[in-house]
Design a protein around this motif. Structure first.
Motif, mmCIF file in Angstrom:
data_model
loop_
_atom_site.group_PDB
_atom_site.id
_atom_site.type_symbol
_atom_site.label_atom_id
_atom_site.label_comp_id
_atom_site.label_asym_id
_atom_site.label_seq_id
_atom_site.Cartn_x
_atom_site.Cartn_y
_atom_site.Cartn_z
ATOM 1 N N GLY A 83 -2.966 5.300 -0.281
ATOM 2 C CA GLY A 83 -3.878 4.164 -0.200
ATOM 3 C C GLY A 83 -3.962 3.352 -1.482
ATOM 4 O O GLY A 83 -4.631 2.322 -1.501
ATOM 5 N N GLN A 106 -6.646 10.442 0.476
ATOM 6 C CA GLN A 106 -6.702 9.069 -0.009
ATOM 7 C C GLN A 106 -7.086 9.038 -1.478
ATOM 8 O O GLN A 106 -7.824 9.904 -1.958
ATOM 9 C CB GLN A 106 -7.720 8.270 0.811
ATOM 10 N N PRO A 117 -7.087 0.571 3.659
ATOM 11 C CA PRO A 117 -7.467 0.385 2.254
ATOM 12 C C PRO A 117 -8.283 -0.892 2.097
ATOM 13 O O PRO A 117 -8.294 -1.765 2.970
ATOM 14 C CB PRO A 117 -6.111 0.264 1.546
ATOM 15 N N VAL A 146 0.840 -1.193 0.000
ATOM 16 C CA VAL A 146 0.000 0.000 0.000
ATOM 17 C C VAL A 146 0.878 1.248 0.000
ATOM 18 O O VAL A 146 1.816 1.376 0.799
ATOM 19 C CB VAL A 146 -0.951 0.003 1.213
#
Length: 544
Positions: free
Chosen positions: A90, A341, A444, A86
């Motif tokens: 994200g 994000q 995520p 990740v």
């Protein structure tokens, strides 16, 4: 598991008056990660990184119901890896240490092929194979296993091995969360039996497949030691060892100041002690909220719920959060995505509008006599309960702030401080409240988990007393979108529906703040990003 209660009420810890002053320049918001990045050549070989942490894990099984909500995932992170890594926002990329290829080979049904890195082995030297994946999914789907199962695992219809080092994961339906269900977190030895899974890791760590392995667990001294994994096949890690030291916040702070720890968490009990330390701060993965029980009583009326949301001063709560942590905080403007994000589009949080709130209350039959005092209907005031855990968290201050805001529109709120240990069992889970506030923690690949905050009505995470076809459909559309841009648009629709439903009001993103030695590189607080433990270490000196 994607969505978790943030230490039950966590994320809001830090109720002390004294807040450390960040040595960072003033900013409007924090980064998604603050790890003091450095090239591997600028990190010296060797050394021990000593990190303070609050508690021993209940179990060292990172996917056990008791383990996933403990410190186990954090402590074991340098020892465990997966097919995808990740990134800061994200998003993700294939991790070549674990998989040479990850590819969607069919969309109907959704089928993901994973080609394993043939050099990858578990700690004892056994290859990581398709058999591990078959056994892992079977265990996670078996109710006899105490597994913290994210919804995406339940959507796996079949794992089809293609020899030892490749397999296809076939899903019952399209799901954007698929990257969370394509790699085994444990070897077959720990998933082949209920006993091994449920009780086999209470006193020992699982087999490592990362650059480090757990070499010692000492409850008496409160330390867990990680050393280089001699069978690690990837880039050689920089550190010789990592030592996790468990203790209370004030003890860890004192140890950091004394030079006995390179990193210590910032919390209410140690702020003053760490005020002169070098701080690293990022947006956290936790966000505070106001949850409304819409199942019964006056809050079953959508106009009353919307009036409550309009009366709450989100800006003040964000400001209070910033003061509590000594660093800038962000408003949480989505029920799905953190600011920063991937897919997030910044939007205005619900703006306070006292006049409109009062008009909505009046339309619902709640009116003030002479524009003052409580709002009344049939002679009875609108009075709501707001239980809150009596801990050192910021939840108490936040609840009292909310009560003050609602009083301005004539709504009486009784804030009741209750023992933290019984807060969820006695009040939240049985829905014995009108309003409540704590924090959620997200990761995520958790759209399916976030859906459970809203629907179905009997979801173990739905504390709103309400469910609707509209919110379910909006989540289903987003979950089914495999394209990033289309999924982002679908998530914006979720937020519109959730705001109209007015049962969960996002408030503030809780910062993650650590005291970290200034010589440490590639380590620090992150909201979503996986730390690359092979390059975490100390700055190289002139003679290194």
């Amino acid at each position: 598991m994607g969505v978790l209660l943030a230490g039950c009420f966590g994320g809001d810890e830090g109720g002390g008056d004294a807040a450390p002053q960040s040595k960072k320049p003033a900013a409007t918001s924090l980064p998604m990660a603050d790890v003091h990045p450095a090239e591997p050549s600028d990190v010296r070989d060797g050394g021990t990184l000593r990190i303070g942490i609050g508690s021993f894990p209940a179990t060292f099984n990172p996917v056990h119901t008791a383990g996933v909500a403990s410190t186990a995932p954090q402590i074991l992170a340098p020892t465990l890896g997966r097919a995808v890594r990740v990134e800061e926002d994200g998003s993700w990329a294939v991790d070549p240490d674990y998989a040479t290829d990850v590819e969607i080979t069919s969309r109907d049904p959704l089928t993901v092929r994973v080609d394993l890195n043939r050099k990858a082995v578990w700690q004892g030297g056994t290859s990581i194979t398709s058999a591990d994946m078959v056994s892992f999914v079977a265990a996670m789907q078996d109710d006899d296993y105490a597994a913290a199962t994210p919804p995406v695992i339940d959507l796996v219809d079949e794992v089809r091995p293609d020899g030892r080092f490749a397999y296809e994961v076939v899903f019952e339906e399209p799901t954007a969360d698929w990257p969370a269900a394509i790699y085994p977190a444990l070897p077959k030895a720990y998933t082949k039996s209920v006993t091994s899974f449920n009780r086999g890791l209470t006193a020992k760590a699982p087999s490592s497949n990362g650059p480090y392995l757990v070499s010692a667990i000492e409850r008496r001294t409160g330390t867990i030691t990680l050393e280089r994994n001699p069978r690690w096949w990837g880039s050689a890690p920089k550190l010789d060892s990592i030592v996790w030291r468990i203790g209370d916040e004030d003890v860890l702070a004192a140890a950091h100041v004394a030079g006995e720890l390179e990193s210590a968490p910032i919390g209410p009990a140690n702020r003053a002690t760490l005020a002169d330390s070098d701080l690293r701060a990022s947006r956290g993965s936790e966000w505070s909220h106001l949850t409304i029980n819409a199942g019964t009583g006056p809050l079953a009326d959508a106009d009353v719920r919307r009036a409550v949301l309009l009366a709450v001063d989100t800006g003040r709560i964000v400001s209070d959060t910033s003061k509590r942590y000594g660093v800038p905080a962000d408003a949480m403007d989505s029920v799905v995505l953190l600011p920063g994000q991937q897919g997030h589009r910044r939007s205005a949080a619900v703006a306070r509008d006292v006049d409109r709130a009062q008009r909505l209350l009046a339309r619902a039959g709640w009116k003030r006599k002479g524009g003052k005092g409580p709002v009344l209907r049939k002679g009875r005031p609108l009075a709501l309960t707001l239980p809150v855990p009596d801990t050192r968290s910021g939840a108490v201050d936040r609840a009292e702030s909310i009560a003050e805001d609602l009083a301005e529109v004539g709504i009486r709120v009784k804030v009741t401080k209750v023992p933290g240990a019984s807060f969820f069992d006695r009040f939240v889970i049985p829905l014995k409240f009108d309003l409540t506030t704590f924090a959620w923690s997200v990761e995520p690949f958790d759209l399916g988990d976030v859906k459970r905050l809203f629907t179905p009505i009997d979801s173990p995470l739905n504390f709103t007393g309400k469910s609707s076809k509209a919110i379910g459909r909006s989540f289903d559309r987003a979950i089914a979108q495999l394209a990033d841009d289309k999924r982002a648009a679908a998530i914006r629709e979720i937020d519109k529906v959730a705001r109209a439903q007015a049962t969960i009001m996002p408030l503030a993103v809780v910062p993650e703040v650590l005291a970290v030695d200034p010589d440490v590189r590639n380590y620090g607080p992150t909201a979503l990003q996986d730390i690359d433990w092979t390059v975490a270490g100390f700055a190289a000196g002139k003679d290194d």
